[in-house]
Design an enzyme around this catalytic site. Structure first.
Site, PDB file in Angstrom:
ATOM      1  N   THR A 243       0.799  -1.215   0.000  1.00 18.11           N
ATOM      2  CA  THR A 243       0.000   0.000   0.000  1.00 18.11           C
ATOM      3  C   THR A 243       0.836   1.272   0.000  1.00 18.11           C
ATOM      4  O   THR A 243       1.902   1.306   0.597  1.00 18.11           O
ATOM      5  CB  THR A 243      -0.840  -0.017   1.299  1.00 18.11           C
ATOM      6  OG1 THR A 243      -1.624  -1.190   1.301  1.00 18.11           O
ATOM      7  CG2 THR A 243      -1.713   1.190   1.436  1.00 18.11           C
ATOM      8  N   ARG A 271     -11.873  -9.807  -1.727  1.00 16.52           N
ATOM      9  CA  ARG A 271     -11.393  -9.437  -0.398  1.00 16.52           C
ATOM     10  C   ARG A 271     -11.240  -7.905  -0.271  1.00 16.52           C
ATOM     11  O   ARG A 271     -10.762  -7.242  -1.176  1.00 16.52           O
ATOM     12  CB  ARG A 271     -10.041 -10.122  -0.148  1.00 16.52           C
ATOM     13  CG  ARG A 271      -9.399  -9.783   1.202  1.00 16.52           C
ATOM     14  CD  ARG A 271      -8.363  -8.721   1.074  1.00 16.52           C
ATOM     15  NE  ARG A 271      -7.619  -8.522   2.326  1.00 16.52           N
ATOM     16  CZ  ARG A 271      -6.782  -7.505   2.521  1.00 16.52           C
ATOM     17  NH1 ARG A 271      -6.559  -6.642   1.561  1.00 16.52           N
ATOM     18  NH2 ARG A 271      -6.159  -7.366   3.667  1.00 16.52           N
ATOM     19  N   GLY A 273      -9.634  -4.982   2.335  1.00 11.84           N
ATOM     20  CA  GLY A 273      -8.750  -4.786   3.486  1.00 11.84           C
ATOM     21  C   GLY A 273      -9.158  -3.595   4.324  1.00 11.84           C
ATOM     22  O   GLY A 273     -10.300  -3.112   4.270  1.00 11.84           O
ATOM     23  N   ASP A 274      -8.215  -3.091   5.093  1.00 10.28           N
ATOM     24  CA  ASP A 274      -8.483  -1.981   6.020  1.00 10.28           C
ATOM     25  C   ASP A 274      -8.639  -0.633   5.321  1.00 10.28           C
ATOM     26  O   ASP A 274      -9.282   0.277   5.849  1.00 10.28           O
ATOM     27  CB  ASP A 274      -7.324  -1.860   7.018  1.00 10.28           C
ATOM     28  CG  ASP A 274      -5.988  -1.655   6.296  1.00 10.28           C
ATOM     29  OD1 ASP A 274      -5.574  -2.574   5.562  1.00 10.28           O
ATOM     30  OD2 ASP A 274      -5.372  -0.579   6.439  1.00 10.28           O
ATOM     31  N   THR A 293      -0.341   0.875   7.046  1.00  7.78           N
ATOM     32  CA  THR A 293      -0.080  -0.140   6.030  1.00  7.78           C
ATOM     33  C   THR A 293       0.235  -1.435   6.769  1.00  7.78           C
ATOM     34  O   THR A 293       0.769  -1.404   7.876  1.00  7.78           O
ATOM     35  CB  THR A 293       1.092   0.247   5.107  1.00  7.78           C
ATOM     36  OG1 THR A 293       1.516  -0.921   4.376  1.00  7.78           O
ATOM     37  CG2 THR A 293       2.293   0.772   5.865  1.00  7.78           C
ATOM     38  N   GLY A 294      -0.106  -2.564   6.167  1.00 11.30           N
ATOM     39  CA  GLY A 294       0.192  -3.833   6.818  1.00 11.30           C
ATOM     40  C   GLY A 294      -0.944  -4.820   6.678  1.00 11.30           C
ATOM     41  O   GLY A 294      -1.777  -4.707   5.764  1.00 11.30           O
ATOM     42  N   GLY A 296      -4.125  -6.109   6.783  1.00  8.10           N
ATOM     43  CA  GLY A 296      -5.377  -5.378   6.909  1.00  8.10           C
ATOM     44  C   GLY A 296      -6.367  -5.994   7.882  1.00  8.10           C
ATOM     45  O   GLY A 296      -7.073  -5.279   8.594  1.00  8.10           O
TER      46      GLY A 296
HETATM   47  N1  ASP Z   1      -3.255  -2.862   4.445  1.00  9.21           N
HETATM   48  C1  ASP Z   1      -3.345  -3.308   3.092  1.00  9.21           C
HETATM   49  C2  ASP Z   1      -4.462  -4.308   2.980  1.00  9.21           C
HETATM   50  O1  ASP Z   1      -4.635  -5.098   3.866  1.00  9.21           O
HETATM   51  C3  ASP Z   1      -2.096  -3.913   2.556  1.00  9.21           C
HETATM   52  C4  ASP Z   1      -0.817  -3.315   3.068  1.00  9.21           C
HETATM   53  O2  ASP Z   1      -0.782  -2.204   3.517  1.00  9.21           O
HETATM   54  O3  ASP Z   1       0.196  -3.991   3.047  1.00  9.21           O
HETATM   55  O4  ASP Z   1      -5.114  -4.328   1.963  1.00  9.21           O
END
Ligand code: ASP
Length: 364
Positions: A243, A271, A273-274, A293-294, A296
């Site tokens: 992200t 799907r 995410g967050d 980021t991470g 989700g």
């Molecule tokens: N947070 C994002 C998601 O889950 C992906 C990411 O930031 O790595 O879609």
């Protein structure tokens, strides 16, 4: 998002002794800064990536290239931050700056957003999420949108509708209807990432959350599961980059946050995410702006951006707020945070993470 990086970053920190540690970007991190802002944090508990400091007046921009992105990508995050700064100053608008920063990175193939967005497991589908929020409480987002180059600009357009979130085919058709070009946003880099991801999945190196999940049983893409021959041909190299996000403060003390993503590495069709979920991926209010980021699914469980924002409201510096958010989260799942607040800016991640920061030379 590779745990190998995390382990490397952590061991460097532990080995570096008491006074200074190297963070994931190879920077010297003074432990006493962390101790001063967070008295209850042990000296060794420094996030792998940590940066930030005071900038109490004027425009301010921080960008990230996704947790797990190699620190050498910071050069492009920096260019994005500088472009965002110019836009925020010229238009006297935190939102304008945050849009330019994220759209800039959406156009770079290495990032997992827009042009470089992850190709899903069927080798065809590209579904993206994006969101925007401003400090007056306005939030808008798109989820699983397809066939647009800059999802963050579509999220901005949703601000001008009676809705807060458009998803799927409705979001895509809305974008095309109001003038966004109908284009599949991909590039050779995204194709190479897809081949590596598939090989990793089959080799048992599934992505976060998929470790013990029977993805073949739940296959919900329109086409068939890729053949083993196709998969075997792929090189099983580690993946990096996720992200992209931007947080901004305008000269008048208003804030904005934007995010855009092609989703986590390995997901089922549809799907979300967050990123497009209110309070989870990004948050902005009178005390500042936060972008995550991470992983989700875990970020959603914790309503994380809103939670880190409350630390800003309570008077923590931006650097202390993201540090606390990162330490609370732990290391099991990947996480990166950026924030701007009344005092300045902060970056913290439990893996390496590319980022950029820009402020006018005159700001303190
Ligand atoms: N947070 C994002 C998601 O889950 C992906 C990411 O930031 O790595 O879609």
């Amino acid at each position: 998002m590779t745990s190998g990086y995390a382990r490397l970053g952590r061991s460097i920190v532990l080995l570096a002794g008491l006074g200074w540690g190297l963070n994931g970007c190879g920077e010297q991190v003074p432990r006493e800064v962390v101790d001063t802002t967070l008295p209850n944090v042990a000296a060794a508990e420094i996030p792998t990536t940590l940066a930030g400091g005071p900038h109490a007046t004027g425009c301010l921009v921080v960008t990230h290239g996704g947790v797990g992105s190699p620190p050498e990508w910071s050069a492009d995050c920096q260019k994005a931050a500088e472009s965002a700064l110019v836009a925020a100053e010229r238009h006297r608008s935190a939102l304008r700056g945050a849009l330019v920063g994220t759209a800039f990175m959406e156009n770079y193939p290495q990032f997992n957003a827009g042009t470089g967005a992850n190709i899903r497991l069927d080798g065809k589908t590209i579904q993206m999420d994006a969101s925007v929020m401003t400090s007056d409480g306005n939030f808008a987002a798109v989820a699983v949108i397809e066939r647009v180059r800059n999802p963050v600009l579509v999220a901005q357009a949703v601000l001008d509708t009676p809705h807060r979130l458009l998803a799927g085919e409705g979001a895509t058709l809305f974008a095309h209807r109001i003038g966004f070009v109908d284009i599949v946003p991909t590039c050779p880099e995204a194709e190479a990432k897809f081949q590596r991801r598939l090989a990793n999945l089959v080799a048992g190196r599934a992505g976060e959350g998929f470790e013990n999940f029977d993805w073949r049983k739940c296959w919900n893409y329109p086409g068939p599961i890729p053949s083993t021959a196709e998969i075997d041909a792929a090189a099983g190299l580690p993946e990096t980059g996720d992200t992209v996000g931007t947080v901004t403060r305008a000269a008048d003390g208003t804030y904005a946050a934007t995010l855009s993503t092609g989703g986590t590495s390995i997901t089922l069709n549809g799907r979300v995410g967050d990123v497009p979920i209110y309070g989870c991926g990004c948050y902005a209010g009178p005390a500042g702006a936060v972008a995550c980021t991470g992983f989700g699914e875990e970020i959603i469980r914790r309503t994380l951006a809103r939670k880190v924002y409350t630390y800003l409201e309570q008077g923590l510096s931006a650097r202390a707020a993201v540090t606390r958010g990162c330490l609370d989260f732990g290391e099991e799942h990947s996480l990166g945070l950026i924030a701007v607040g009344r005092d300045g800016w902060g970056v913290a991640a439990n893996r390496p993470m590319a980022y950029g920061m820009a402020a006018p030379a005159t700001a303190d």
